[in-house]
Design a protein around this motif. Structure first.
Motif, PDB file in Angstrom:
ATOM      1  N   GLY A   5      46.277  20.217  88.100  1.00 15.07           N
ATOM      2  CA  GLY A   5      47.281  19.145  87.720  1.00 15.07           C
ATOM      3  C   GLY A   5      47.921  19.486  86.219  1.00 15.07           C
ATOM      4  O   GLY A   5      49.134  19.618  85.956  1.00 15.07           O
ATOM      5  N   GLY A   6      46.898  20.048  85.435  1.00 14.78           N
ATOM      6  CA  GLY A   6      47.301  20.622  84.279  1.00 14.78           C
ATOM      7  C   GLY A   6      48.530  21.718  84.011  1.00 14.78           C
ATOM      8  O   GLY A   6      49.510  21.815  83.342  1.00 14.78           O
ATOM      9  N   ALA A   7      48.013  22.737  85.215  1.00 15.78           N
ATOM     10  CA  ALA A   7      48.980  23.769  85.054  1.00 15.78           C
ATOM     11  C   ALA A   7      50.103  23.628  85.846  1.00 15.78           C
ATOM     12  O   ALA A   7      51.166  24.139  85.375  1.00 15.78           O
ATOM     13  N   ALA A   8      50.197  22.490  86.776  1.00 16.27           N
ATOM     14  CA  ALA A   8      51.464  22.227  87.404  1.00 16.27           C
ATOM     15  C   ALA A   8      52.336  21.468  86.196  1.00 16.27           C
ATOM     16  O   ALA A   8      53.607  21.729  86.198  1.00 16.27           O
ATOM     17  N   ALA A   9      51.734  20.713  85.317  1.00 19.84           N
ATOM     18  CA  ALA A   9      52.500  19.950  84.196  1.00 19.84           C
ATOM     19  C   ALA A   9      53.200  21.045  83.338  1.00 19.84           C
ATOM     20  O   ALA A   9      54.304  20.941  82.801  1.00 19.84           O
ATOM     21  N   VAL A  10      52.267  22.001  82.922  1.00 20.06           N
ATOM     22  CA  VAL A  10      52.789  23.102  82.146  1.00 20.06           C
ATOM     23  C   VAL A  10      54.182  23.938  82.639  1.00 20.06           C
ATOM     24  O   VAL A  10      55.155  24.122  81.981  1.00 20.06           O
ATOM     25  N   VAL A  11      53.805  23.854  83.972  1.00 21.35           N
ATOM     26  CA  VAL A  11      55.061  24.832  84.705  1.00 21.35           C
ATOM     27  C   VAL A  11      56.244  23.956  84.745  1.00 21.35           C
ATOM     28  O   VAL A  11      57.517  24.150  84.473  1.00 21.35           O
ATOM     29  N   LEU A  12      56.058  22.633  84.795  1.00 16.25           N
ATOM     30  CA  LEU A  12      57.233  21.649  84.779  1.00 16.25           C
ATOM     31  C   LEU A  12      57.851  21.985  83.312  1.00 16.25           C
ATOM     32  O   LEU A  12      59.047  21.711  83.231  1.00 16.25           O
ATOM     33  N   GLY A  13      56.851  21.798  82.324  1.00 18.63           N
ATOM     34  CA  GLY A  13      57.553  21.986  81.066  1.00 18.63           C
ATOM     35  C   GLY A  13      58.227  23.439  80.935  1.00 18.63           C
ATOM     36  O   GLY A  13      59.290  23.270  80.228  1.00 18.63           O
ATOM     37  N   LEU A  14      57.726  24.386  81.521  1.00 20.25           N
ATOM     38  CA  LEU A  14      58.465  25.730  81.332  1.00 20.25           C
ATOM     39  C   LEU A  14      59.834  25.409  82.041  1.00 20.25           C
ATOM     40  O   LEU A  14      60.866  26.296  81.450  1.00 20.25           O
ATOM     41  N   ARG A  15      60.029  24.703  83.173  1.00 24.18           N
ATOM     42  CA  ARG A  15      61.054  24.773  83.826  1.00 24.18           C
ATOM     43  C   ARG A  15      62.309  23.987  83.471  1.00 24.18           C
ATOM     44  O   ARG A  15      63.493  24.608  83.312  1.00 24.18           O
ATOM     45  N   PHE A  16      61.809  22.886  82.664  1.00 26.26           N
ATOM     46  CA  PHE A  16      62.726  21.926  82.281  1.00 26.26           C
ATOM     47  C   PHE A  16      62.846  21.727  80.712  1.00 26.26           C
ATOM     48  O   PHE A  16      63.831  20.873  80.017  1.00 26.26           O
ATOM     49  N   VAL A  17      61.943  22.211  80.074  1.00 31.14           N
ATOM     50  CA  VAL A  17      62.152  22.179  78.506  1.00 31.14           C
ATOM     51  C   VAL A  17      62.132  23.414  77.981  1.00 31.14           C
ATOM     52  O   VAL A  17      61.509  24.261  78.327  1.00 31.14           O
ATOM     53  N   GLU A  18      63.199  23.531  76.966  1.00 30.62           N
ATOM     54  CA  GLU A  18      63.364  24.551  76.138  1.00 30.62           C
ATOM     55  C   GLU A  18      62.209  24.950  74.851  1.00 30.62           C
ATOM     56  O   GLU A  18      62.291  23.987  74.079  1.00 30.62           O
ATOM     57  N   VAL A  19      61.358  25.777  75.317  1.00 33.80           N
ATOM     58  CA  VAL A  19      60.169  26.059  74.367  1.00 33.80           C
ATOM     59  C   VAL A  19      60.394  27.393  73.825  1.00 33.80           C
ATOM     60  O   VAL A  19      60.411  28.408  74.801  1.00 33.80           O
ATOM     61  N   ASP A  20      60.134  27.609  72.542  1.00 35.39           N
ATOM     62  CA  ASP A  20      60.216  28.892  71.870  1.00 35.39           C
ATOM     63  C   ASP A  20      58.488  29.298  72.004  1.00 35.39           C
ATOM     64  O   ASP A  20      57.774  28.868  71.308  1.00 35.39           O
ATOM     65  N   LEU A  21      58.411  30.182  72.807  1.00 34.56           N
ATOM     66  CA  LEU A  21      57.205  30.716  73.026  1.00 34.56           C
ATOM     67  C   LEU A  21      56.715  31.960  72.258  1.00 34.56           C
ATOM     68  O   LEU A  21      55.662  32.630  72.618  1.00 34.56           O
ATOM     69  N   THR A  22      57.556  32.253  71.278  1.00 36.16           N
ATOM     70  CA  THR A  22      57.122  33.472  70.651  1.00 36.16           C
ATOM     71  C   THR A  22      55.984  33.459  69.749  1.00 36.16           C
ATOM     72  O   THR A  22      55.519  34.615  68.968  1.00 36.16           O
ATOM     73  N   TRP A  23      55.482  32.175  69.402  1.00 34.64           N
ATOM     74  CA  TRP A  23      54.405  31.980  68.542  1.00 34.64           C
ATOM     75  C   TRP A  23      52.981  32.305  69.470  1.00 34.64           C
ATOM     76  O   TRP A  23      51.793  32.497  69.051  1.00 34.64           O
ATOM     77  N   LEU A  24      53.321  32.732  70.681  1.00 30.26           N
ATOM     78  CA  LEU A  24      52.088  32.968  71.605  1.00 30.26           C
ATOM     79  C   LEU A  24      51.962  34.695  71.433  1.00 30.26           C
ATOM     80  O   LEU A  24      50.992  35.171  71.746  1.00 30.26           O
ATOM     81  N   GLY A  25      52.921  35.386  71.052  1.00 30.40           N
ATOM     82  CA  GLY A  25      52.891  36.797  70.821  1.00 30.40           C
ATOM     83  C   GLY A  25      54.150  37.291  70.953  1.00 30.40           C
ATOM     84  O   GLY A  25      55.280  36.725  71.064  1.00 30.40           O
ATOM     85  N   GLU A  26      54.435  38.754  70.638  1.00 34.76           N
ATOM     86  CA  GLU A  26      55.492  39.333  70.327  1.00 34.76           C
ATOM     87  C   GLU A  26      56.245  40.077  71.669  1.00 34.76           C
ATOM     88  O   GLU A  26      57.338  39.831  71.909  1.00 34.76           O
TER      89      GLU A  26
END
Length: 548
Positions: free
Chosen positions: A249-270
């Motif tokens: 369920g947590g993984a599905a929620a994160v995918v929803l966030g990636l799909r519908f929310v603009e998130v800057d993921l550069t903090w995870l790495g270059e």
């Protein structure tokens, strides 16, 4: 295109097999120690999560940890909330393993291969040889990742392939499902994550698609344990169901966030690969940190989704079909099926018998006696069935097989008898006299019981699959258990000399309990002898030193 697919498939197959090679080597070399460590970590949930993390890294599989914990929960050795804490830690350990294995050090490959091969071929002890197996597996993981990098390089020059893979970047839900299905099919979320991250590192997958597939691998990894424990005890299933809901369920929620929310993921790495693998680690670490304080509540909620099955003994039909006697191979197979039922009943008795020392229950004691009666009845039926088979004209191989089955059935019946008569009576004496083992003595008996239970389960696996390696390990464990029992008897005598009152009061019960458990182990160890005799792995008086 065909050559590309063959190269990808070959590299993926090597990766899956190499991960399994490391896990089986670790299980064969250190399974007893890992089981004891996990069970002893149940004092608090923080320690439990830490133990799950370390064991998962060693086994390179959170699923393997989940299966161990579910067994502990089924026999009452681990409470459901503690078991859930162990699995949450194991998920983090699995993510850390993927981080470590992606470190590209080409000089490690020849070194690991040389050391691993030398240990495996020249080692005299089983643990040394299995350590060699582990090193070879690690080397092959690195080799398979290099093969994946080489195989995917041409993709960057193919516009058609890039267009096809870019579709997954636009449909994250499809990528999520593909990741889950792949992890479930290969029975390894670690192998799936390594594959997806390597593909995105080569530019063969869009970053968003790789992230969705890695998150899907978390769902697929949790599904593996769920499917494998469908027939397990309710306590075991509660742990696995809770982990499935949290992780999937947590993984599905994160995918929803990636799909519908603009998130800057550069903090995870270059780089895309760094972002993807770090997302996997951060997801599992955050999930563990958030859920760990509430494992008791989550365990209670999971209980609502687990229905306790109602046993229907009338539905059990004997496999001893008289019409199969004219076909000896079928008749022997039928007798083997009934022997499996005998073994499973004795396993149930062994688990229930250990619980009686903590809390006496007339209902549980009667259930053990009922199972013993059923085992004796089945043993009698198998003897008569095989006796009827011997009246037919049989070749030498069939006669030998029938004799071996008859002897094994007698050994299983003997194990059942010693549990129903001796073990239950010892637990009853403890309850009637109001006695308690010393803390150290009780810990020793629990550890010894767990070792014997592991061997009983290994014996059942040998009965089903007939693998010579497992049979060799089963027979080798017979000698180890004998040595451990003698060591525990000496430790108990030392406590008597020290004048510990609890040890003095329970001395006879303590010693007899150890002897009963050793007898059960010996009875089940006999399952391995016919297989090893057939493969030539037995000398006239002991196990031969042949390689594993």
């Amino acid at each position: 295109m065909l050559l590309f697919l063959i190269n990808i498939a070959g590299a993926a197959a090597l990766l899956i097999w190499a991960v399994r090679l490391v896990r089986t080597g670790m299980e064969r070399a250190f399974s007893v120690q890992l089981r004891l460590w996990l069970r002893r970590s149940s004092k608090n949930r923080g320690l439990a999560a830490g133990a799950g993390l370390v064991v998962s890294m060693l086994l390179q599989s959170s699923t393997a940890v989940a299966m161990l914990v579910s067994n502990f929960a089924a026999n009452g050795a681990v409470a459901v909330p503690v078991g859930l804490a162990i699995i949450l830690g194991a998920d983090v350990g699995s993510a850390l393993v993927a981080q470590v294995l992606l470190v590209r050090q080409t000089w490690l490959i020849p070194l690991l291969l040389v050391l691993g091969t030398a240990l495996f071929l020249r080692g005299q002890q089983r643990r040394v040889r299995q350590t060699g197996r582990i090193l070879i597996g690690l080397a092959l993981i690195f080799v398979s990742l290099d093969m994946l990098r080489a195989a995917t390089a041409p993709v960057m020059e193919s516009e058609a392939a890039l267009r096809m893979l870019s579709y997954l970047g636009a449909d994250l839900f499809a990528a999520f499902v593909i990741g889950a299905i792949f992890a479930w099919m290969v029975h390894s979320s670690v192998a799936a994550v390594l594959l997806f991250v390597t593909l995105v590192a080569q530019g063969a997958l869009p970053t968003e698609a790789a992230m969705a597939m890695v998150l899907g691998a978390n769902l697929g990894g949790a599904m593996i344990a769920y499917v494998l424990t469908l027939a397990a005890e309710p306590e075991a299933r509660r742990i696995v169901v809770a982990n499935l809901v949290l992780r999937g369920g947590g993984a599905a929620a994160v995918v929803l966030g990636l799909r519908f929310v603009e998130v800057d993921l550069t903090w995870l790495g270059e780089t895309a690969a760094t972002q993807t693998i770090n997302l996997h680690l951060v997801f599992n670490a955050v999930l563990c940190a958030l859920a760990l304080p509430f494992v008791e509540v989550i365990a209670r909620l999971a209980g609502r989704f687990v229905v306790t099955p109602v046993a229907d003994e009338t539905a059990v039909v004997s496999a001893l079909d008289p019409s199969a006697l004219d076909t000896p191979s079928r008749a022997l197979a039928n007798a083997s099926r009934e022997m499996m039922r005998m073994g499973e009943r004795v396993e149930t008795m062994l688990i229930a018998g250990q619980r009686l020392f903590d809390t006496w229950s007339d209902v549980s004691a009667e259930a053990i006696r009922t199972n013993d009666a059923a085992v004796r009845k089945t043993h009698q039926e198998i003897k008569l069935y095989l006796a009827e088979l011997n009246r037919h004209e049989l070749d030498e191989e069939t006669v030998t097989g029938a004799m071996e089955l008859s002897l094994l059935a007698a050994n299983l019946e003997a194990a059942s008898d010693v549990l129903a008569r001796n073990l239950v009576e010892l637990a009853r004496r403890m309850d009637l006299e109001g006695l308690n083992f010393s803390a150290e003595g009780r810990q020793e008996i629990c550890d010894f019981h767990d070792r014997v239970l592991a061997n009983v389960q290994l014996a059942l696996s040998v009965m089903m699959a007939g693998q010579p390696d497992d049979a060799r390990e089963l027979v080798a464990q017979k000698e180890k258990v004998r040595g451990v029992e003698q060591k525990l008897q000496r430790k108990h005598l030392r406590r008597l000399h020290e004048g510990l009152s609890e040890s003095i009061e329970t001395s006879n019960i303590h010693q007899e309990t150890l002897r009963v458990l050793k007898q059960v182990n010996t009875s089940f160890a006999m399952v391995g002898y016919p297989i090893l005799a057939e493969t030539g792995d037995l000398l006239s008086s002991r196990l031969s030193p042949a390689e594993n």
